[in-house]
Every structure is written in structure tokens, then in C-alpha cells.
Design a protein around this motif. Structure first.
Motif, PDB file in Angstrom:
ATOM      1  N   GLN A  11      31.995  81.594  75.857  1.00 14.26           N
ATOM      2  CA  GLN A  11      32.064  80.438  74.963  1.00 14.26           C
ATOM      3  C   GLN A  11      33.314  79.604  75.252  1.00 14.26           C
ATOM      4  O   GLN A  11      33.257  78.377  75.295  1.00 14.26           O
ATOM      5  N   TYR A  12      34.425  80.291  75.464  1.00 10.70           N
ATOM      6  CA  TYR A  12      35.689  79.613  75.746  1.00 10.70           C
ATOM      7  C   TYR A  12      35.598  78.844  77.066  1.00 10.70           C
ATOM      8  O   TYR A  12      35.987  77.677  77.149  1.00 10.70           O
ATOM      9  N   LYS A  13      35.044  79.491  78.080  1.00  7.62           N
ATOM     10  CA  LYS A  13      34.889  78.845  79.377  1.00  7.62           C
ATOM     11  C   LYS A  13      33.954  77.638  79.265  1.00  7.62           C
ATOM     12  O   LYS A  13      34.222  76.582  79.843  1.00  7.62           O
ATOM     13  N   GLY A  14      32.883  77.767  78.512  1.00 10.69           N
ATOM     14  CA  GLY A  14      31.963  76.658  78.296  1.00 10.69           C
ATOM     15  C   GLY A  14      32.640  75.479  77.614  1.00 10.69           C
ATOM     16  O   GLY A  14      32.440  74.323  77.997  1.00 10.69           O
ATOM     17  N   MET A  15      33.475  75.780  76.633  1.00 12.33           N
ATOM     18  CA  MET A  15      34.220  74.733  75.931  1.00 12.33           C
ATOM     19  C   MET A  15      35.171  74.024  76.897  1.00 12.33           C
ATOM     20  O   MET A  15      35.270  72.795  76.901  1.00 12.33           O
ATOM     21  N   LEU A  16      35.856  74.803  77.725  1.00 15.54           N
ATOM     22  CA  LEU A  16      36.778  74.215  78.702  1.00 15.54           C
ATOM     23  C   LEU A  16      36.040  73.353  79.720  1.00 15.54           C
ATOM     24  O   LEU A  16      36.522  72.284  80.097  1.00 15.54           O
ATOM     25  N   LEU A  17      34.872  73.799  80.155  1.00 11.73           N
ATOM     26  CA  LEU A  17      34.093  73.026  81.126  1.00 11.73           C
ATOM     27  C   LEU A  17      33.624  71.707  80.516  1.00 11.73           C
ATOM     28  O   LEU A  17      33.635  70.670  81.197  1.00 11.73           O
ATOM     29  N   GLU A  21      34.796  68.037  81.863  1.00 12.61           N
ATOM     30  CA  GLU A  21      33.848  66.955  82.169  1.00 12.61           C
ATOM     31  C   GLU A  21      34.263  65.657  81.466  1.00 12.61           C
ATOM     32  O   GLU A  21      34.226  64.574  82.064  1.00 12.61           O
ATOM     33  N   ASP A  22      34.681  65.767  80.204  1.00 14.10           N
ATOM     34  CA  ASP A  22      35.131  64.589  79.458  1.00 14.10           C
ATOM     35  C   ASP A  22      36.351  63.944  80.117  1.00 14.10           C
ATOM     36  O   ASP A  22      36.412  62.726  80.273  1.00 14.10           O
ATOM     37  N   TRP A  23      37.338  64.766  80.501  1.00 17.83           N
ATOM     38  CA  TRP A  23      38.549  64.224  81.112  1.00 17.83           C
ATOM     39  C   TRP A  23      38.280  63.647  82.495  1.00 17.83           C
ATOM     40  O   TRP A  23      38.919  62.666  82.896  1.00 17.83           O
ATOM     41  N   GLU A  24      37.318  64.214  83.226  1.00 12.76           N
ATOM     42  CA  GLU A  24      36.958  63.647  84.526  1.00 12.76           C
ATOM     43  C   GLU A  24      36.340  62.259  84.337  1.00 12.76           C
ATOM     44  O   GLU A  24      36.581  61.347  85.131  1.00 12.76           O
ATOM     45  N   GLU A  25      35.564  62.093  83.269  1.00 16.58           N
ATOM     46  CA  GLU A  25      34.984  60.787  82.956  1.00 16.58           C
ATOM     47  C   GLU A  25      36.090  59.793  82.598  1.00 16.58           C
ATOM     48  O   GLU A  25      36.071  58.641  83.036  1.00 16.58           O
ATOM     49  N   ARG A  40      47.169  59.019  84.959  1.00 13.13           N
ATOM     50  CA  ARG A  40      48.128  60.141  85.011  1.00 13.13           C
ATOM     51  C   ARG A  40      47.868  61.150  83.895  1.00 13.13           C
ATOM     52  O   ARG A  40      47.926  62.361  84.114  1.00 13.13           O
ATOM     53  N   LYS A  41      47.577  60.660  82.691  1.00 10.02           N
ATOM     54  CA  LYS A  41      47.293  61.547  81.544  1.00 10.02           C
ATOM     55  C   LYS A  41      46.042  62.377  81.817  1.00 10.02           C
ATOM     56  O   LYS A  41      46.032  63.594  81.596  1.00 10.02           O
ATOM     57  N   GLU A  47      44.382  69.146  85.224  1.00  3.01           N
ATOM     58  CA  GLU A  47      45.177  70.226  85.825  1.00  3.01           C
ATOM     59  C   GLU A  47      45.369  71.378  84.832  1.00  3.01           C
ATOM     60  O   GLU A  47      45.208  72.552  85.193  1.00  3.01           O
ATOM     61  N   LYS A  48      45.678  71.064  83.581  1.00  5.26           N
ATOM     62  CA  LYS A  48      45.866  72.094  82.555  1.00  5.26           C
ATOM     63  C   LYS A  48      44.587  72.892  82.326  1.00  5.26           C
ATOM     64  O   LYS A  48      44.611  74.123  82.213  1.00  5.26           O
ATOM     65  N   ILE A  49      43.454  72.190  82.247  1.00  9.78           N
ATOM     66  CA  ILE A  49      42.178  72.860  82.010  1.00  9.78           C
ATOM     67  C   ILE A  49      41.827  73.760  83.188  1.00  9.78           C
ATOM     68  O   ILE A  49      41.374  74.898  82.999  1.00  9.78           O
TER      69      ILE A  49
END
Length: 55
Positions: A11-17, A21-25, A40-41, A47-49
């Protein structure tokens, strides 16, 4: 006595993925609009994810 249920690793990994995806967008939109501050943000968050996904 009640037991507190936490997230499973899956579940945690799914949330991170999903978050990744949101941050890549956001990163793509920042690149398209030539907004270096947002770019940059987004790169920092990605990177953190990715670090968290290494477990």
C-alpha cells in the motif's frame, strides 16, 4: 484493546508510485512552461520519492 492498523508495504509503495506520477506530471508542465522554480521543486520531490521506493 484495539490494534492500530498501519499500511502494508504494498500500500505504501502504491501511494508513493501515485505521488511520483503526479510529480512527474508537474515536472513536465514546468518544463513546458519554462518555469525553473517549479521544475527544481518537482525534481527534488521526485528524488525524495525515489529514495523512499528503494526499501
Amino acid at each position: 484493546m484495539s490494534e492500530e492498523m498501519g499500511m502494508t508495504n504494498e500500500q505504501y509503495k502504491g501511494m508513493l508510485l501515485d505521488e511520483l506520477e503526479d510529480w512527474e506530471e508537474v515536472l513536465n508542465l514546468a518544463i513546458e512552461s519554462d518555469n525553473e522554480k517549479i521544475k527544481r521543486k518537482a525534481e527534488k520531490q521526485i528524488e525524495k520519492i525515489n529514495e523512499k521506493l528503494k526499501f
